[in-house]
Design an enzyme around this catalytic site. Structure first.
Site, short mmCIF file in Angstrom:
data_model
loop_
_atom_site.label_atom_id
_atom_site.label_comp_id
_atom_site.label_asym_id
_atom_site.label_seq_id
_atom_site.Cartn_x
_atom_site.Cartn_y
_atom_site.Cartn_z
CB CYS A 107 -0.95 0.02 1.21
SG CYS A 107 -0.06 0.13 2.77
CB CYS B 153 4.48 -0.31 1.97
SG CYS B 153 3.39 -1.44 2.84
CB CYS C 187 -16.76 -5.88 -30.87
SG CYS C 187 -18.36 -6.04 -31.67
CG ASP D 237 -4.46 -7.49 12.97
OD1 ASP D 237 -3.52 -7.94 13.63
OD2 ASP D 237 -4.92 -6.35 13.14
#
Length: 850
Positions: free
Chosen positions: A58, A61, A139, A653
């Site tokens: 992220c 970091c 397409c 967590d």
């Protein structure tokens, strides 16, 4: 399954004195101790190094890596790209080398490798192009194939669901305009969305322009500015689209130039958002809606005359009235009503078929045009023959062609409606950024001389922005004055607010909880962390899942196969009818064997359109990644979603994941005789000056003991002291109050009775945190604080257990609290007292075991 990675910023413990008036010392360009002569020599000895950084998940970091690099002596500039896992560093080799920089990155907790740049390596550019007019996977495959064969194109992906193409190409060989032309040559409209270069885009509306010459003067003035890359003009809308380098210039400079060019006659403002692609999507939805309604106006009477009125005696007589020979009134009406549906409302299918066939491919439009035209022109043949023959009784299929077109238009309307909603999640992400920001003007000494509220899109690099308590951080930057706690949960996933002081990195879109911060903008516009997250989600929506690639390969051959199958169906039934292969009773009284076979052939052709085959997977990926992003989970494409069924272990967590992340006081136990309200008043007065989440929970709890008309002003506090990781000390109403954990009490020689020990043990076993309170060196009470479980946490774990997926709890809390939470939700395996870096290591260990 997508796992949230939590990024925790390290908070330094040294105390800092904040000046009452913000003042910023100027930053040195070179390391301390460098003379002016050395500075001149160093200017010619700059080096650039590119590192591969593995493990960043992220923008937090990336911020920690960038901050660590910039702390080294001799670093001129450092830029970290979290999307591509790379870091580019400009440095002075006489002070620092590549190995030192690499080791610094690894000290932060990430794996770093120096990338040796090849002098002959081709530079790569990425551009995104919006493609209008695609109707099916055939397409998109046609466009993708056309792009891939162009010399200089390294990679091309076309997504039907987003109606966009992402092209990686060598800018030395071709340009974006060449790619747009190639797409338009295949018969589709192409609009450039972004070029992927290191530049930003802004759209301005200019009022006061009366002629083309005025617009030309403004454009020439803007083009003279350094950093302006490209300008697009839409004179009818008085709109300018500018691409620029954020390091050199910015939108406020453009507005000043425009307003000064006409001596105040021209006024520039930001063009309202929501144009471009959004406007096109809304227009497309509206077009299909109107087409469907108009088709119903003609199709419903056709349906009634052929299917309903024929069974009502009076109306049947009118409809069966002969006009010419065997031609009836009903046939004339159906012919007249179905013709506008076939050739005016259904015109888009002819256009799409022509474009596809011109380039040697067949798409869904070809199937629709073939099926409806077969039904329509056979009906015309039948009607004309009836008009010219006194004996031939015709059977028409006008209702088949008109109803087919109406149903297909309804399907297309629902399809574009669904595709339009998939971008809602990205819009919600962009809404995290505040609309306005407070811009500070500083004098040469670094003191604030002016404040101005501006649109947050007008923020330029190196601007100083003021963030007040409760406001969102307007852009990425670093703190230059003030201290506060910032809630970064919407970006990092960490529920606990992160402490921010001078030099700490802040992320745009996060919320400042308390204290005023002055930040210096470092990344604005497309460079910001929020924009990178949006690009990550868009890239994930563009990426094709393996099953989707398989479906696309099939769809290339699907249309020709369907045409062959439908013809084979007609031929088989026709021959079977001719040679009495089935009972004559199967043929309806109004048909012959040819007409029955024709009806079956048309059915196969139209119903077998490969729309669902090509759209189901990309639409599911778009919805999945979009909803995930709005819930704080970033999913890197369809491959991750498709692989989720292979997951056999999920690591959770505790704080903010299984629990709400907002502690509350659940009980109070007094050890001495005193009024509970007085006890809470003293504790709250001591804790109100603390910024710790537990302190806030205690203050909120104390407010419950006050009347509705009472103010939230607490008793005066003297000698306040915050002991990091332990608690607080203060003098309230001439009484010394100490609030904190067991070790704080022991350090202050405060005895802990057996009753208090029992309460501590009981509290810990109940997954609660015990806060001890001492008044005048005597332990008087214990507060139990709990972080309640999220609604549905137990249900989620129960479902995972029933799916035989192993669940593990990894937390930094003590063993007692961790086991109590695990027991409450139903998790058997617990890893407690784990530091953030240990959590990542544990996940890697588990991955290696599988």
């Amino acid at each position: 399954m997508a796992t949230k990675f939590l990024s925790l910023a390290c908070i330094r413990n040294e105390s800092r004195d904040l000046s009452p008036r913000p003042h910023y010392p100027s930053m040195p360009r070179y390391p301390k101790g460098v003379s002016s002569d050395e500075e001149k020599n160093m200017q010619g000895s700059e080096s650039k190094a590119l590192f591969s950084v593995i493990g960043m998940n992220c923008s937090a970091c990336a911020g920690s890596v960038e901050k660590a690099i910039k702390r080294l002596p001799g670093i001129k500039e450092a830029v970290v790209d979290v999307l591509n896992n790379k870091a580019q560093v400009m440095f002075y080799p006489s002070f620092v080398n590549e190995e030192t920089i690499r080791e610094t990155i690894e000290d932060v907790g990430f794996q770093a490798t120096l990338i040796e740049e090849d002098a002959n390596e081709k530079s790569t550019q990425v551009c995104r192009i919006s493609i209008r007019g695609m109707t099916c996977t055939s397409c998109s495959s046609t466009v993708e194939s056309a792009l891939q064969v162009i010399p200089g194109v390294l990679k091309a992906r076309v997504a039907l669901a987003t109606e966009e193409a992402e092209v990686h190409f060598d800018p030395k060989i071709l340009s974006c305009n060449d790619l747009l032309q190639a797409i338009e040559d295949t018969g589709f409209e192409a609009v450039l969305v972004s070029t992927g270069e290191d530049r930003n885009k802004i759209q301005l509306k200019v009022d006061g322009i009366r002629s083309e010459n005025s617009m030309r003067i403004i454009v020439n003035s803007l083009q003279a500015l350094p950093g302006v890359e490209d300008i697009n003009i839409e004179s009818e809308l008085q709109k300018l689209s500018l691409s620029y380098k954020a390091d050199v210039t910015g939108p406020r400079n453009f507005m000043k130039v425009i307003e000064s060019t006409g001596s105040g006659r021209y006024k520039a403002k930001l063009y309202p958002e929501g144009g471009g692609r959004d406007a096109h999507k809304k227009e497309e939805i509206q077009q299909y809606y109107k087409s469907f309604l108009w088709s119903l106006v003609f199709t419903i009477p056709v349906f009634l005359t052929s299917m309903v009125f024929m069974y009502i005696p009076g109306l049947k007589h009118v409809l069966d009235t002969k006009v010419v020979n065997m031609l009836t009134v009903g046939e004339v009406l159906r012919w007249a009503l179905s013709t506008p549906v076939q050739f005016i409302i259904g015109r888009r299918f002819y256009t799409g078929s022509y474009k596809a066939l011109r380039h040697g491919s067949a798409n869904m439009d070809v199937l629709i045009a073939l099926g409806t035209n077969t039904a329509y022109f056979y009906s015309v043949y039948s009607v004309v023959r009836a008009a010219s023959s006194p004996n031939f009784e015709s059977t028409d299929f006008f209702e088949t062609s008109s109803m087919l077109i109406s149903f297909i238009l309804l399907g297309k309307y629902l399809e574009v409606l669904a595709k339009g909603k998939t971008s809602d999640a990205i819009a919600k992400l962009m809404d995290l950024a505040p609309e306005t920001a407070i811009l500070l003007t500083l004098d040469h000494e670094g003191s604030v001389i002016n404040e101005e509220e501006i649109d947050s899109r007008l923020i330029q690099k190196n601007d100083v922005i003021k963030i007040i308590p409760g406001a969102k951080v307007a852009c990425d930057g670093f703190v230059i004055w003030g201290q506060s706690h910032v809630n970064e949960s919407m970006i990092t996933g960490e529920s606990r607010p992160a402490a921010k002081r001078k030099d700490d990195v802040v992320i745009g879109g996060t919320v400042n909880e308390n204290g005023v911060l002055h930040i210096k903008a470092t990344k604005v516009g497309s460079e910001s962390a929020l924009s990178q997250i949006v690009r990550l989600v868009e890239s994930a929506q563009m990426a094709k899942a393996p099953v989707q690639k398989f479906a696309d390969r099939i769809s290339k051959f699907f249309v020709p196969l369907v045409i062959v199958l439908s013809f084979s169906t007609w031929l088989a039934w026709f021959l079977a009818g001719k040679f009495s292969g089935y009972p004559k009773s199967w043929i309806p009284s109004t048909m012959d064997s040819f007409q029955l076979a024709l009806q079956f052939g048309i059915s196969v052709m139209v119903i077998a359109c490969p729309c669902a085959l090509g759209l189901a997977t990309p639409t599911a990926v778009m919805v999945g990644t979009g909803v995930g992003a709005s819930q704080g989970v970033l999913i890197k494409g369809g491959h991750a979603l498709e692989s989720a069924h292979k997951v056999n272990c999920i690591v959770f967590d505790k704080t903010g994941t299984l629990t709400k992340g907002k502690p509350v006081v659940v009980s109070t136990r007094l050890l001495k005789n005193m009024v509970l309200r007085e006890f809470c008043e003293l504790v709250a007065a001591a804790e109100v000056n603390s910024e710790h989440p537990l302190a806030k929970a205690i203050v909120e709890y104390a407010k419950k003991f006050r009347g509705e008309d009472e103010t939230n002003i607490w008793p005066e506090v003297k000698d306040f002291e915050s002991i990091t990781g332990h608690g607080v000390k203060a003098v309230v109403r001439n009484r010394e109050v100490i609030v904190g954990n067991k070790s704080l009490m022991l350090n202050n020689n405060i005895g802990i009775s057996l009753d208090a020990e029992e309460i501590l043990s009981e509290t810990e076993s109940s997954a609660q945190t015990a806060i001890l309170v001492s008044i005048d060196h005597e332990l008087v009470g214990v507060l139990a604080i709990s972080d309640p479980l999220k609604p549905g946490a137990q249900e989620v774990i129960s479902i995972l257990n029933s799916m035989r997926i192993k669940t593990i709890l990894v937390t930094g809390d003590n063993w007692g609290t961790a086991h109590a939470v695990a027991k409450e939700v139903g998790i058997d395996t617990v890893i407690a007292e784990a530091k953030p870096e240990h959590k990542a290591e544990k996940v890697k260990e588990l991955q290696e075991q599988t």
